[in-house]
Structure formats: structure tokens, C-alpha cells
Design an enzyme around this catalytic site. Structure first.
Site, short mmCIF file in Angstrom:
data_model
loop_
_atom_site.label_atom_id
_atom_site.label_comp_id
_atom_site.label_asym_id
_atom_site.label_seq_id
_atom_site.Cartn_x
_atom_site.Cartn_y
_atom_site.Cartn_z
N GLY A 59 5.02 -1.14 -0.30
CA GLY A 59 5.86 -2.34 -0.23
C GLY A 59 6.52 -2.65 1.09
O GLY A 59 7.24 -3.65 1.18
N TRP A 61 5.39 -3.70 4.13
CA TRP A 61 4.99 -4.98 4.76
C TRP A 61 5.52 -6.15 3.93
O TRP A 61 5.97 -7.15 4.47
CB TRP A 61 3.46 -5.09 4.85
CG TRP A 61 2.83 -4.39 6.03
CD1 TRP A 61 3.26 -3.24 6.62
CD2 TRP A 61 1.66 -4.80 6.75
NE1 TRP A 61 2.41 -2.91 7.65
CE2 TRP A 61 1.43 -3.83 7.76
CE3 TRP A 61 0.77 -5.87 6.64
CZ2 TRP A 61 0.35 -3.92 8.66
CZ3 TRP A 61 -0.31 -5.96 7.52
CH2 TRP A 61 -0.50 -5.00 8.53
N ASP A 79 -1.88 -5.28 -4.99
CA ASP A 79 -2.36 -3.91 -4.73
C ASP A 79 -2.91 -3.30 -6.01
O ASP A 79 -2.53 -3.69 -7.12
CB ASP A 79 -1.24 -3.02 -4.18
CG ASP A 79 -1.78 -1.80 -3.41
OD1 ASP A 79 -1.69 -1.81 -2.16
OD2 ASP A 79 -2.32 -0.86 -4.04
N ASP A 97 -7.18 -5.28 -8.48
CA ASP A 97 -8.21 -4.93 -7.50
C ASP A 97 -8.70 -6.21 -6.83
O ASP A 97 -9.13 -7.14 -7.52
CB ASP A 97 -9.36 -4.23 -8.25
CG ASP A 97 -10.45 -3.73 -7.31
OD1 ASP A 97 -10.61 -4.31 -6.21
OD2 ASP A 97 -11.13 -2.77 -7.68
N LYS A 159 -6.43 -4.99 8.81
CA LYS A 159 -6.72 -3.63 9.29
C LYS A 159 -8.19 -3.30 9.04
O LYS A 159 -8.73 -3.59 7.96
CB LYS A 159 -5.86 -2.62 8.54
CG LYS A 159 -6.26 -1.18 8.86
CD LYS A 159 -5.17 -0.20 8.59
CE LYS A 159 -5.03 0.14 7.12
NZ LYS A 159 -3.84 0.99 6.92
C1 LIG Z 1 -1.98 1.73 3.95
S1 LIG Z 1 -1.65 1.22 2.31
C2 LIG Z 1 -0.72 -0.26 2.58
C3 LIG Z 1 0.70 -0.02 3.03
C4 LIG Z 1 1.54 -1.28 2.97
N1 LIG Z 1 1.10 -2.23 3.98
C5 LIG Z 1 3.00 -0.98 3.21
O1 LIG Z 1 3.46 -1.22 4.32
O2 LIG Z 1 3.67 -0.51 2.29
C6 LIG Z 1 -3.21 0.60 1.78
C7 LIG Z 1 -3.20 0.03 0.39
O3 LIG Z 1 -4.45 -0.62 0.12
C8 LIG Z 1 -4.61 -0.62 -1.28
N2 LIG Z 1 -5.97 -0.97 -1.69
C9 LIG Z 1 -7.11 -0.26 -1.43
N3 LIG Z 1 -8.17 -0.84 -2.04
C10 LIG Z 1 -7.69 -1.95 -2.68
C11 LIG Z 1 -8.30 -2.93 -3.51
N4 LIG Z 1 -9.60 -2.89 -3.80
N5 LIG Z 1 -7.52 -3.92 -4.02
C12 LIG Z 1 -6.18 -3.94 -3.75
N6 LIG Z 1 -5.55 -3.02 -2.98
C13 LIG Z 1 -6.29 -2.03 -2.46
C14 LIG Z 1 -4.23 0.82 -1.64
O4 LIG Z 1 -3.93 0.95 -3.02
C15 LIG Z 1 -3.04 1.08 -0.71
O5 LIG Z 1 -1.81 0.92 -1.38
#
Ligand SMILES: C[S@@+](CC[C@H](N)C(=O)[O-])C[C@H]1O[C@@H](n2cnc3c(N)ncnc32)[C@H](O)[C@@H]1O
EC number: 2.1.1.166
Length: 203
Positions: A59, A61, A79, A97, A159
């Protein structure tokens, strides 16, 4: 072997600094400092804007995007995992997803966003080629969402794990935005393959 006078091993200093700073400043993850650096350099989120945050858990960002837009704007997150952190009143998180939701996302979260930001990352396997390919698939989904839900002139942050598909994705972003930038925030781990592609001004 003895640790001669050093209190902490050097390799942990990065994690200690940003993790502690995030804790002190009440953000759930240190990744917030990457968005702060991106914002400082490119001003992707304006006051009063609407922002869609893909991969928003835990959370940080999402919270910071809501701070940047101020109460006249809004931040909507998606997410796989639920966000447990307390969110400001102009932020909301949905669980799902992106691959399953992308075609109907506009009905759930609205359209004409000013910025779509994606920090999505796959669960890593340790195989750099596989991790990069999975990151690329997430990036392509994020770009499809951005192209569908951004207002004209809107901005995109994404990213990507650098790998064989990087140039292909850069070209896709280049063709859809007036300009694009590649940026590695100082707060990224130096050893990390992650980098951000920023599309400015959706055509
Ligand atoms: C590095 S974390 C993000 C951190 C976030 N930006 C923060 O500052 O709190 C990457 C996120 O991408 C999500 N993610 C990965 N594959 C996904 C998908 N298919 N659909 C939605 N979210 C996904 C993961 O669950 C994870 O929470």
C-alpha cells in the site's frame, strides 16, 4: 569470522536505511521512495489527478499517490493480495488478478485516469530469464490497461525486470506515448534487475 568493529554487515545497509525510514514515516513498504524519486524527476502525478495503481499491496505507493493528488483527487489500487494498511479517504484498494480483471476493469474502477502506475512484480524463481519473462507479461497487461483507461495526455509508470524482452516493451511504450524515459531510482537495490519505464502523454 569476527566482525571487526562494524555493527552491521555492509550488504544490509540499504535495506536497513529505507526500511527504517519507511517505518518512521508510516509507510508500509520502502518502495515508496522509488515513487518519490520518480515523481521528483518526472511529475507524473498532479494535484487533483485520478491515479490507478497496479500491484498496490502492501500500500505505500497507493498512500503516497493519494497524498500527491490531495483530497480533490483519488487513488485506486489493484493487487492479488488485500491491503491491510490504513488508507486515506481518497484511496481504495481492490483485490484481484490483473490478468483476469483487465478486460472488465473499466466497469469496476472507471476510466479517464490521469496516471496509471504499475509496480507489479512476479513471485521470483531465481531463474533470471523466467522472472524477466513473467515481469514482461505483467508489463504488457499494465500497458493494455493504461491504453484503455488513461485519458489522452495521461502518464504511465511501469516496473520491469530487465531481460530479453526489455527492448520490445520499451518500443511498445514509445509508440503509445509522446515521450518515454528509462529510470532506475537510487532507492532500488543496486543488485536488482528492476527498472522503470515512464510514458509521458498518452497519444
Ligand atoms: C513490489 S510489490 C508492490 C509494492 C507497492 N508498490 C507498495 O509500494 O506497497 C508487487 C506487487 O505486485 C502484485 N502482483 C503480482 N502479480 C499480480 C497480478 N497478476 N495481479 C495483481 N497484482 C499482482 C503482488 O501481489 C505484489 O503485491
Amino acid at each position: 569470522m569476527k566482525n571487526r568493529g562494524r555493527t552491521k554487515p555492509k550488504k544490509n545497509q540499504w535495506a536497513d536505511h529505507y526500511t527504517q525510514k519507511a517505518r518512521d514515516e508510516n509507510y508500509p513498504a520502502r518502495s515508496v521512495y522509488k515513487l518519490m524519486e520518480i515523481q521528483k524527476r518526472f511529475q507524473v502525478i498532479k494535484k487533483g489527478a485520478s491515479v490507478l495503481d497496479l500491484g498496490c499491496a502492501p500500500g505505500s505507493w497507493l498512500i503516497h499517490a493519494a497524498e500527491l493528488t490531495g483530497p480533490s483527487g483519488r487513488a485506486v489500487g489493484i493487487d492479488l493480495k488485500p491491503v491491510d494498511a490504513a488508507l486515506p479517504p481518497n484511496a481504495i484498494a481492490h483485490t484481484g488478478d490483473i490478468f483476469e480483471m483487465e478486460s472488465t476493469l473499466g466497469e469496476a474502477v472507471g476510466q479517464d485516469y490521469d496516471a496509471v502506475i504499475s509496480d507489479m512484480a512476479p513471485a521470483t524463481t531465481g531463474r533470471k530469464d523466467i522472472d524477466a519473462a513473467r515481469s514482461f507479461a505483467l508489463c504488457e497487461a499494465a500497458l493494455r490497461v493504461a491504453c484503455g483507461l488513461l485519458a489522452d495526455g495521461g502518464n504511465f509508470v511501469c516496473k520491469i525486470f530487465q531481460g530479453a524482452e526489455f527492448k520490445q516493451f520499451e518500443n511498445q511504450v514509445k509508440s503509445r506515448f509522446t515521450s518515454h524515459k528509462i529510470f532506475k531510482p537510487d532507492s532500488c537495490r543496486k543488485s536488482s534487475k528492476e527498472i522503470y519505464i515512464i510514458g509521458l502523454g498518452k497519444k
